[in-house]
Scaffold this active site. Sequence first.
Site, mmCIF file in Angstrom:
data_model
loop_
_atom_site.group_PDB
_atom_site.id
_atom_site.type_symbol
_atom_site.label_atom_id
_atom_site.label_comp_id
_atom_site.label_asym_id
_atom_site.label_seq_id
_atom_site.Cartn_x
_atom_site.Cartn_y
_atom_site.Cartn_z
ATOM 1 C CB VAL A 104 6.919 -1.750 -0.747
ATOM 2 C CG1 VAL A 104 8.382 -1.505 -1.077
ATOM 3 C CG2 VAL A 104 6.737 -2.088 0.718
ATOM 4 C CB SER A 105 2.211 -1.924 -3.653
ATOM 5 O OG SER A 105 2.573 -0.787 -4.388
ATOM 6 C CB THR A 106 2.231 -6.283 -1.352
ATOM 7 O OG1 THR A 106 3.551 -6.681 -1.742
ATOM 8 C CG2 THR A 106 1.390 -5.991 -2.578
ATOM 9 C CD GLN A 149 5.925 -4.781 -3.616
ATOM 10 O OE1 GLN A 149 5.318 -3.863 -3.084
ATOM 11 N NE2 GLN A 149 6.096 -4.870 -4.922
#
Length: 190
Positions: free
Chosen positions: A8-10, A13
């Site tokens: 996941v990017s952040t 998340q």
Amino acid sequence: MKVGFARVSTKEQELNLQLKQLNDFGCEKIFYGKQSGVSVKNDEKLKELIDFIREGDQVIVCRLDRLGRSLKSILNVIDSIHHKKACLNIIDGSLNTGNDNPFSNAMINLCGVFAQLERDLIKARTAEGRAEAKAQGRHLGRMPALSDKQATELYKAKLNGESVSALARKYSVSRATVHRTFERINNKEK
């Protein structure tokens, strides 16, 4: 062996859904992390995965864009997987590179193109949002360490001979912030 990769990017998340899907798909080992698809950290996680896999293994991901955010990076990962004589399998069945045929190769490139398109659209929308916010006079980026009032007080105290270290302690900022603030206000005064 089925080897999963989740990302996941952040930090906000959650990985839980991807990890559950990979476990349900039968992955015996899963590499995962919370990092941007274009970050060095993601490259490191992918390198760990590539170093781990062996001939005949299947690399399993929930979606192709989990491998990276640009067409070039995704294709490089797929090439690395194939170089190890393993294959890539997307859980939803949209792609399985174990099928070495022209249609499968075309699908790899097409999926990568759409991942790149999505990334480019996100960048364009972000740039538009920034431009609109700037046009409306809204502050962009990190908030200043000192309010305008504090910055003015700091400037006057420095002019009156107070040391940079004392000012840094007084306002709970770094010495560099004191220097930058003083220079910024000094340049405005001229």
